[in-house]
Scaffold this active site. Structure first.
Site, PDB file in Angstrom:
ATOM      1  N   MET A   1      14.600 -42.744  23.998  1.00 18.23           N
ATOM      2  CA  MET A   1      15.783 -42.494  23.385  1.00 18.23           C
ATOM      3  C   MET A   1      16.739 -43.466  23.510  1.00 18.23           C
ATOM      4  SD  MET A   1      16.017 -38.312  23.445  1.00 18.23           S
ATOM      5  CE  MET A   1      14.747 -37.577  23.015  1.00 18.23           C
TER       6      MET A   1
ATOM      7  N   HIS B   1      21.494 -38.830  27.515  1.00 18.77           N
ATOM      8  CA  HIS B   1      22.749 -38.691  27.880  1.00 18.77           C
ATOM      9  C   HIS B   1      22.776 -37.123  28.505  1.00 18.77           C
ATOM     10  CE1 HIS B   1      23.729 -41.557  24.549  1.00 18.77           C
ATOM     11  NE2 HIS B   1      24.144 -42.078  25.595  1.00 18.77           N
TER      12      HIS B   1
END
Ligand code: PAF
Length: 282
Positions: A186, A38
């Site tokens: 991830m 992110h």
């Protein structure tokens, strides 16, 4: 100073001057539990000189099926706000479910074909939920640039398709997969993995690497490549493969042999945790 807002009305007040002046807004929609993947989206928005970089944090109930992990999904707004600030966000939009889906809400964005394949075949209704919330988030933020991760490859293709089909004025940026040092892609869902499944999950990346290596060595036969990925994942006791697919990068249709840009995607379950990964080969 970074701001955190919870309502569309507050957001509107802050964004109005940017919309009026035409100052570019960069936007990364997320469900929180922020990780480096992110952060790479927020950093890119800053690097692209957007006047404002916004992250939304909203665990969208519409995209979870019955029996999926909506209740367990990790939620820690305070920590996410800190991470978003450090990654360069100017504003976090964290609406409640009632703010996004008030009483009487009955309008959805649905898409044929692209959403029926791959993850869509295993998670009915998932992409309808994703498209509906992303459309709404685009409507309230009105971003010029939107940033998504390549890890959710199918999601990025269907969102680009929605932007094109519905004439939305948003430029989509798809950022490379960020991996842990040992190769695991991830994902907020990695937090569910116990030690054993965490170790076993490495096979996804390893199997994709092997496919890439074989393709690099000249192997074009999709059946053979799929068989090798299946064999590697099948050899891991705790892994239950949902699919291994080798597809065209835009239509997501199965290809017969690898020529030109092609995507190899896998999805598998480790205990109750469903993980996905992919690699683009050219
Ligand atoms: O990729 C995600 O985290 C979600 O699917 C998204 C795009 C934020 C929509 O809820």
């Amino acid at each position: 100073m970074m701001r955190v807002v919870h309502t569309v009305a507050e957001l509107h007040k802050i964004l109005l001057p940017y919309w009026r002046k035409g100052d570019p807004i960069g936007f990364a929609p997320t469900m929180g539990a922020l990780h480096d993947g992110h952060c790479s989206l927020l950093r890119q928005s800053r690097a692209d000189h957007n006047a404002l970089t916004i992250a939304s944090i909203f665990v969208n109930p519409l995209q979870f099926g019955p029996g999926e992990d909506y209740d367990e999904y990790p939620r820690d707004l305070q920590n996410d706000v800190k991470i978003a600030r450090e990654a360069g966000a100017d504003l976090v939009f964290a609406p409640s479910v009632a703010e996004m889906y008030p009483r009487g809400f009955v309008t959805f964005v649905d898409m044929e074909k692209l959403t029926e394949r791959l993850c869509g075949a295993h998670r009915p209704g998932h992409f309808k939920g994703v498209l509906t919330v992303v459309f709404k988030l685009f409507a309230v933020v009105r971003p010029n640039h939107a940033y998504f991760g390549q890890k959710d490859y199918q999601q990025s293709v269907i969102i680009q398709r929605m932007i094109t089909d519905l004439n939305l004025d948003v430029k989509m940026h798809i950022m490379p997969i960020i991996r842990e040092p040992d190769g695991l892609a991830m994902s907020s869902r990695n937090a569910y993995l116990g030690t054993k499944h965490r170790q076993e999950a490495l096979v996804l990346h390893q199997a994709l690497d092997r496919a890439k290596e074989l393709i690099g060595g000249g192997e074009k036969n999709v059946k053979k490549l799929q068989a090798e990925v299946r064999r590697l994942i099948g050899a891991v006791k705790g892994a239950k493969l949902d699919y291994v697919s080798i597809v065209h990068p835009e239509t997501l249709e199965d290809v017969n042999d690898v020529s030109g840009k092609t995507v190899v995607l896998v999805a598998a379950r480790f205990g109750k945790t469903r993980l996905i990964d992919n690699v683009i080969v050219d």
